[in-house]
Design a protein around this motif. Structure first.
Motif, PDB file in Angstrom:
ATOM      1  N   GLN A   1      24.898 -65.419 -35.696  1.00 11.21           N
ATOM      2  CA  GLN A   1      25.862 -64.495 -37.107  1.00 11.21           C
ATOM      3  C   GLN A   1      24.342 -64.616 -38.041  1.00 11.21           C
ATOM      4  O   GLN A   1      24.554 -64.107 -39.045  1.00 11.21           O
ATOM      5  N   THR A   2      23.331 -65.026 -37.853  1.00  9.62           N
ATOM      6  CA  THR A   2      22.857 -64.896 -38.652  1.00  9.62           C
ATOM      7  C   THR A   2      21.355 -64.796 -38.801  1.00  9.62           C
ATOM      8  O   THR A   2      20.881 -64.101 -37.640  1.00  9.62           O
ATOM      9  N   ALA A   3      20.814 -63.824 -39.935  1.00 14.46           N
ATOM     10  CA  ALA A   3      20.144 -62.212 -39.987  1.00 14.46           C
ATOM     11  C   ALA A   3      18.247 -62.980 -39.491  1.00 14.46           C
ATOM     12  O   ALA A   3      18.011 -62.005 -38.956  1.00 14.46           O
ATOM     13  N   THR A   4      18.459 -63.815 -39.962  1.00 14.60           N
ATOM     14  CA  THR A   4      16.683 -64.615 -39.552  1.00 14.60           C
ATOM     15  C   THR A   4      16.707 -66.017 -39.167  1.00 14.60           C
ATOM     16  O   THR A   4      17.340 -66.372 -39.440  1.00 14.60           O
ATOM     17  N   ALA A   5      15.817 -66.288 -39.418  1.00 17.77           N
ATOM     18  CA  ALA A   5      15.597 -67.679 -39.499  1.00 17.77           C
ATOM     19  C   ALA A   5      15.262 -68.813 -39.875  1.00 17.77           C
ATOM     20  O   ALA A   5      16.168 -68.340 -41.552  1.00 17.77           O
TER      21      ALA A   5
ATOM     22  N   GLN B   1      25.331 -60.970 -36.503  1.00 23.74           N
ATOM     23  CA  GLN B   1      26.369 -60.021 -36.370  1.00 23.74           C
ATOM     24  C   GLN B   1      27.391 -61.481 -35.994  1.00 23.74           C
ATOM     25  O   GLN B   1      27.257 -62.096 -35.133  1.00 23.74           O
ATOM     26  N   ARG B   2      28.147 -61.905 -37.316  1.00 19.85           N
ATOM     27  CA  ARG B   2      29.618 -63.320 -36.514  1.00 19.85           C
ATOM     28  C   ARG B   2      30.625 -62.269 -35.864  1.00 19.85           C
ATOM     29  O   ARG B   2      30.630 -61.808 -36.370  1.00 19.85           O
ATOM     30  N   ALA B   3      30.819 -63.026 -34.754  1.00 17.80           N
ATOM     31  CA  ALA B   3      32.000 -62.804 -34.007  1.00 17.80           C
ATOM     32  C   ALA B   3      32.743 -63.249 -34.405  1.00 17.80           C
ATOM     33  O   ALA B   3      33.481 -65.060 -34.752  1.00 17.80           O
ATOM     34  N   ASP B   4      33.905 -62.810 -35.014  1.00 19.54           N
ATOM     35  CA  ASP B   4      36.077 -63.304 -36.179  1.00 19.54           C
ATOM     36  C   ASP B   4      36.565 -63.771 -34.896  1.00 19.54           C
ATOM     37  O   ASP B   4      37.297 -64.623 -34.331  1.00 19.54           O
ATOM     38  N   ALA B   5      36.661 -62.758 -33.913  1.00 19.69           N
ATOM     39  CA  ALA B   5      37.612 -62.565 -32.552  1.00 19.69           C
ATOM     40  C   ALA B   5      36.616 -62.724 -31.444  1.00 19.69           C
ATOM     41  O   ALA B   5      36.120 -62.000 -31.309  1.00 19.69           O
ATOM     42  N   LEU B   6      37.642 -63.371 -30.239  1.00 23.99           N
ATOM     43  CA  LEU B   6      37.138 -63.665 -28.860  1.00 23.99           C
ATOM     44  C   LEU B   6      38.312 -63.283 -28.446  1.00 23.99           C
ATOM     45  O   LEU B   6      39.532 -64.111 -27.768  1.00 23.99           O
ATOM     46  N   THR B   7      38.599 -61.924 -27.116  1.00 21.51           N
ATOM     47  CA  THR B   7      40.191 -62.301 -26.472  1.00 21.51           C
ATOM     48  C   THR B   7      39.383 -61.491 -25.682  1.00 21.51           C
ATOM     49  O   THR B   7      38.949 -60.487 -24.919  1.00 21.51           O
ATOM     50  N   ARG B   8      40.733 -61.984 -24.217  1.00 25.96           N
ATOM     51  CA  ARG B   8      40.679 -61.598 -23.163  1.00 25.96           C
ATOM     52  C   ARG B   8      41.621 -60.316 -22.893  1.00 25.96           C
ATOM     53  O   ARG B   8      42.166 -60.061 -23.027  1.00 25.96           O
ATOM     54  N   THR B   9      40.661 -59.447 -21.682  1.00 29.24           N
ATOM     55  CA  THR B   9      41.275 -58.364 -21.760  1.00 29.24           C
ATOM     56  C   THR B   9      42.151 -57.948 -19.810  1.00 29.24           C
ATOM     57  O   THR B   9      41.691 -59.185 -19.509  1.00 29.24           O
TER      58      THR B   9
ATOM     59  N   VAL C   1      33.179 -58.651 -34.135  1.00 31.08           N
ATOM     60  CA  VAL C   1      32.502 -58.652 -35.126  1.00 31.08           C
ATOM     61  C   VAL C   1      32.673 -58.675 -36.500  1.00 31.08           C
ATOM     62  O   VAL C   1      33.419 -57.653 -36.785  1.00 31.08           O
ATOM     63  N   SER C   2      32.097 -58.946 -37.672  1.00 29.47           N
ATOM     64  CA  SER C   2      32.982 -59.169 -38.704  1.00 29.47           C
ATOM     65  C   SER C   2      32.629 -58.018 -39.138  1.00 29.47           C
ATOM     66  O   SER C   2      33.434 -57.541 -40.275  1.00 29.47           O
ATOM     67  N   GLY C   3      31.860 -56.456 -38.861  1.00 26.00           N
ATOM     68  CA  GLY C   3      31.718 -55.173 -39.668  1.00 26.00           C
ATOM     69  C   GLY C   3      33.033 -54.485 -38.876  1.00 26.00           C
ATOM     70  O   GLY C   3      32.653 -53.677 -39.525  1.00 26.00           O
TER      71      GLY C   3
ATOM     72  N   HIS D   1      29.796 -74.541 -34.932  1.00 27.07           N
ATOM     73  CA  HIS D   1      30.883 -73.587 -35.302  1.00 27.07           C
ATOM     74  C   HIS D   1      32.001 -73.416 -34.316  1.00 27.07           C
ATOM     75  O   HIS D   1      31.399 -72.517 -33.420  1.00 27.07           O
ATOM     76  N   ASP D   2      33.044 -73.825 -35.137  1.00 23.81           N
ATOM     77  CA  ASP D   2      34.455 -73.585 -33.700  1.00 23.81           C
ATOM     78  C   ASP D   2      35.040 -71.768 -34.440  1.00 23.81           C
ATOM     79  O   ASP D   2      35.451 -71.171 -35.385  1.00 23.81           O
ATOM     80  N   LEU D   3      34.714 -71.333 -33.396  1.00 20.94           N
ATOM     81  CA  LEU D   3      35.898 -69.676 -32.912  1.00 20.94           C
ATOM     82  C   LEU D   3      36.910 -69.495 -33.333  1.00 20.94           C
ATOM     83  O   LEU D   3      37.735 -70.427 -32.731  1.00 20.94           O
ATOM     84  N   ASN D   4      36.959 -68.748 -34.137  1.00 20.80           N
ATOM     85  CA  ASN D   4      39.059 -68.853 -34.222  1.00 20.80           C
ATOM     86  C   ASN D   4      39.664 -68.486 -33.327  1.00 20.80           C
ATOM     87  O   ASN D   4      39.114 -67.882 -32.288  1.00 20.80           O
ATOM     88  N   GLY D   5      40.642 -69.198 -32.747  1.00 21.80           N
ATOM     89  CA  GLY D   5      41.666 -69.353 -31.439  1.00 21.80           C
ATOM     90  C   GLY D   5      41.019 -70.462 -30.693  1.00 21.80           C
ATOM     91  O   GLY D   5      41.710 -70.650 -28.967  1.00 21.80           O
ATOM     92  N   TYR D   6      39.834 -71.043 -31.060  1.00 17.39           N
ATOM     93  CA  TYR D   6      38.873 -71.683 -29.971  1.00 17.39           C
ATOM     94  C   TYR D   6      38.416 -73.080 -30.311  1.00 17.39           C
ATOM     95  O   TYR D   6      37.416 -73.160 -29.925  1.00 17.39           O
ATOM     96  N   ARG D   7      39.331 -73.479 -30.959  1.00 20.42           N
ATOM     97  CA  ARG D   7      39.244 -74.964 -31.490  1.00 20.42           C
ATOM     98  C   ARG D   7      38.891 -76.228 -31.090  1.00 20.42           C
ATOM     99  O   ARG D   7      39.936 -76.776 -29.592  1.00 20.42           O
TER     100      ARG D   7
END
Ligand SMILES: Cc1cc2nc3c(=O)[nH]c(=O)nc-3n(C[C@H](O)[C@H](O)[C@H](O)COP(=O)(O)OP(=O)(O)OC[C@H]3O[C@@H](n4cnc5c(N)ncnc54)[C@H](O)[C@@H]3O)c2cc1C
Length: 383
Positions: free
Chosen positions: A36-40, A119-127, A135-137, A153-159
């Motif tokens: 998610q971070t773009a730089t150091a 690139q921050r992942a906002d959601a991760l789902t099983r397919t 990702v956020s964009g 950091h916990d991802l939505n749905g994976y606390r």
């Protein structure tokens, strides 16, 4: 239809995610990584690099000393006054996360990991065929296997579940010390106990001192949650800390902070097929200075188990078995440090105790994995 697809998707590019990426591309796999971070950037961390962590980094081809890491040869424990000091039985190091994490991610990219920065992942789902991350964009990444390495950091749905010690807030600040203070600290990691928490202080590269601490929410609330009030409380409770920081200049505009740290967390029984690494799997109390070693260990173990066809559930079980003894001990000691710092006086009466405690909270080595050196389980270090 996804915008991107790869065999493996890693979410999070800290030590766990980057190390896993490197290990998997070296197996000839196609790996994408979202960070998610773009730089150091700076991270809340004591930045004590244990012998084991340094060994893992070297096995990946990264030399911490070449990155500017400074040597740590001993540990001191302070309460109101100095309680004990002992030499570490192995050379430890100290390196900023800004430098280390960036170097690992750069190496991952050079080795062939497709690194998506900013690139921050906002959601991760099983397919049906595996996993899909959004990702956020708005872009979608598909992969057959997904590894979750988002650290603190916990991802939505994976606390993550609560740990065994979950009421601590972490802070970190860099200071420019006076010459005499710097000289007294050089080569040592120092632990300071104060009512409601504990702090670690050590030099890092660039002649800066890293003060990293944990404090209970209740103690923080006493000072209205203010950083200056907390610092005053710590210095009033520990003459050695007052001596080290008196007149020192803070180098960040404000301290970095992290809360809801699930200390004592161990890999849970999992059934969703998602591989969890680093702090997403296990969180050892920070005084042990083992977090990065555990993150790297989990990454390299996951890579080997994935190669051998093991499942995410088998990996989680293996991690649980490997870490449960140290985790229980480290969590019990961490609770004692916070709630009954006077118990640390026992170390004054039994000087060897400090080394024994540290030795028993190390991560379980040796680890027999392809391409990894045999590291001996040989000792102590606090960070
Ligand atoms: C107060 C404190 C002091 C500590 N001191 C030490 C110490 O001295 N020595 C030591 O070895 N360990 C220490 N640790 C532990 C150490 O910091 C962690 O164990 C280690 O950072 C875990 O690595 P990781 O890769 O799992 O997670 P992290 O280092 O947290 O990396 C996770 C990465 O994922 C990225 N990310 C998060 N969410 C997303 C998302 N949704 N999408 C994309 N990217 C995402 C983040 O930007 C980050 O780069 C300390 C921890 C604390 C809290």
């Amino acid at each position: 239809m996804s915008d991107y697809s790869s065999e493996v998707l890693i979410v999070g590019g800290g030590p766990a995610g980057a190390a896993l990426g490197i290990a998997l591309v070296r197996q000839g796999r196609e790996v994408a990584l979202l960070e998610q971070t773009a730089t150091a950037h700076d991270k809340v961390c004591g930045e004590f690099l244990s012998h084991e962590a340094a060994g893992y980094l070297e096995s990946l081809g990264l030399a911490p000393r070449a990155l500017g890491a400074v040597a740590i040869h001993g540990v001191r424990l302070h309460g109101r006054k100095t309680i004990a000091a002992c030499e570490l039985p192995f050379p430890a190091l100290s390196l900023t996360r800004r430098t280390l994490d960036e170097a690992l991610l750069t190496l991952a990219q050079q080795e062939g990991v497709i690194v998506h920065r900013g690139q921050r992942a906002d959601a991760l789902t099983r397919t049906r065929d595996g996993w899909q991350a959004r990702v956020s964009g708005g872009a979608e990444h598909a992969a057959r296997t997904a590894f979750l390495a988002t650290g603190k950091h916990d991802l939505n749905g994976y606390r993550r579940p609560r740990g065994k010690q979950s009421n601590l807030v972490g802070f970190k600040m860099y200071f420019r010390l006076k010459a005499a203070q710097m000289q007294a600290l050089a080569g040592w990691v120092e632990l300071f106990l104060f009512p409601g928490g504990y702090a670690g202080l050590q030099m890092v590269e660039g002649q800066q001192a890293n003060l990293c601490l944990l404090v209970t929410r209740e103690q923080l609330a006493h000072g209205g949650g203010a950083w200056n009030a907390l610092l005053a409380h710590m210095c009033a409770s520990s003459a050695p800390l007052e001596e080290r920081l008196g007149g020192a200049v803070p180098l960040l505009a404000k301290p970095l902070a992290v809360s809801s740290i699930p200390y004592g967390l161990l890999p849970d029984e999992i059934e969703d097929g998602l591989w969890r690494l680093g702090d997403q799997a296990a969180v050892i109390p920070s005084f042990a200075g083992d977090g990065m070693a555990m993150a790297l260990h989990s990454a390299l173990l996951a890579a080997e188990m994935y190669r051998s066809g093991a499942s995410a559930a088998e990996f989680a079980r293996t991690m649980r078995v490997q870490f449960r003894t140290q985790m229980r001990l480290a969590t019990a000691i961490s609770r004692l440090m916070v709630s009954a710092p006077v118990a640390a006086e026992a170390v004054r009466l039994w000087p060897g105790l400090l080394g024994r405690i540290a030795a028993r909270t190390r991560i379980p080595l040796p680890v027999r994995m392809t391409g990894l050196p045999e590291l001996r389980h040989n000792g102590a270090g606090l960070g």
